[in-house]
Design a protein around this motif. Sequence first.
Motif, PDB file in Angstrom:
ATOM      1  N   GLN A   1       0.833  -1.209   0.000  1.00  0.00           N
ATOM      2  CA  GLN A   1       0.000   0.000   0.000  1.00  0.00           C
ATOM      3  C   GLN A   1       0.867   1.258   0.000  1.00  0.00           C
ATOM      4  O   GLN A   1       0.590   2.210  -0.731  1.00  0.00           O
ATOM      5  CB  GLN A   1      -0.923   0.023   1.225  1.00  0.00           C
TER       6      GLN A   1
ATOM      7  N   ALA B   1       1.110   4.044  -2.967  1.00  0.00           N
ATOM      8  CA  ALA B   1       0.891   5.474  -2.727  1.00  0.00           C
ATOM      9  C   ALA B   1       2.068   6.291  -3.234  1.00  0.00           C
ATOM     10  O   ALA B   1       1.895   7.396  -3.757  1.00  0.00           O
ATOM     11  CB  ALA B   1       0.669   5.735  -1.243  1.00  0.00           C
TER      12      ALA B   1
ATOM     13  N   SER C   1      -1.751   6.355   3.796  1.00  0.00           N
ATOM     14  CA  SER C   1      -1.702   5.347   2.732  1.00  0.00           C
ATOM     15  C   SER C   1      -1.753   3.931   3.324  1.00  0.00           C
ATOM     16  O   SER C   1      -2.239   3.026   2.668  1.00  0.00           O
ATOM     17  CB  SER C   1      -0.446   5.525   1.883  1.00  0.00           C
TER      18      SER C   1
ATOM     19  N   THR D   1      -5.642   3.067   4.359  1.00  0.00           N
ATOM     20  CA  THR D   1      -6.709   3.057   3.358  1.00  0.00           C
ATOM     21  C   THR D   1      -7.031   1.677   2.881  1.00  0.00           C
ATOM     22  O   THR D   1      -6.375   0.723   3.085  1.00  0.00           O
ATOM     23  CB  THR D   1      -6.353   3.940   2.132  1.00  0.00           C
TER      24      THR D   1
END
Length: 187
Positions: A21, A25, A184, A187
Motif C-alpha cells: 500500500q 501510494a 496510505s 486506506t
Amino acid sequence: MTGARITVDYDAKALDAALSQAVAALDNPIDLMDAIGAVIEEAIDRRFDTASDASGSAWAASLRARQGERGGKTLTDTGRLRASISRAVSGSDVAVGTNVEYAAIHHFGGEIERPARTQVLAFNDAGRFQSRKDSRARRDGVQPIAIATIGATTITMPARPFLEIDTVAEADIADVVQDFLRKSLNT
C-alpha cells in the motif's frame, strides 16, 4: 543462548500488504509533492515576514527600508516578488520559485552595471525634481529645463536569500511525509 531473549513474530502477509500500500501510494505521490510544496511556500513567506534568511540572519536593509519609504520593508517595494512565489508539481517532483526577472539578483546578490545615459530633468516652481521623462514633465505642466549625462555606475546588491527553507519547514515536511504514509497504510 544464555541470558535473556526476545522473540518477535509477525504476520508476513500483513506486513507485505501494508508495504505494498505504501509503495502504491508512492507510485503516484503528486498529493505528497503538492503538500511539501505548500510547506516550502510557507517557509519562503516567513523569509519576507522576518526579513531574514533561513538561519535567522537579518537581510541587509534596503535603502527604502532604512528611509521608511513604501512601508519600509526590504524586498517588498510593490509586493510583486513575494506574491510571485508559486509551486509546480509533476510526478514525483515539486519546484517552488518565482519567474520575476530580478529575483536572482536579490537572492544571490551581485553587481548591477548601469551604462552611461542621458536623461531629461525637470523641476517644479519650488525647485524640486519633478520628472525624469520629458513626456511626463510636459503632462504635469512642467517643462524640462536640463539634459543631464549620467556616467556609468556599478551597484553592489547584497544577497538577501529568500528561496530557502528553515528547520521549522524541515520538521513540517517530515510531518507531511509521515502523515501521507500513515494515511496510505490506513486506506
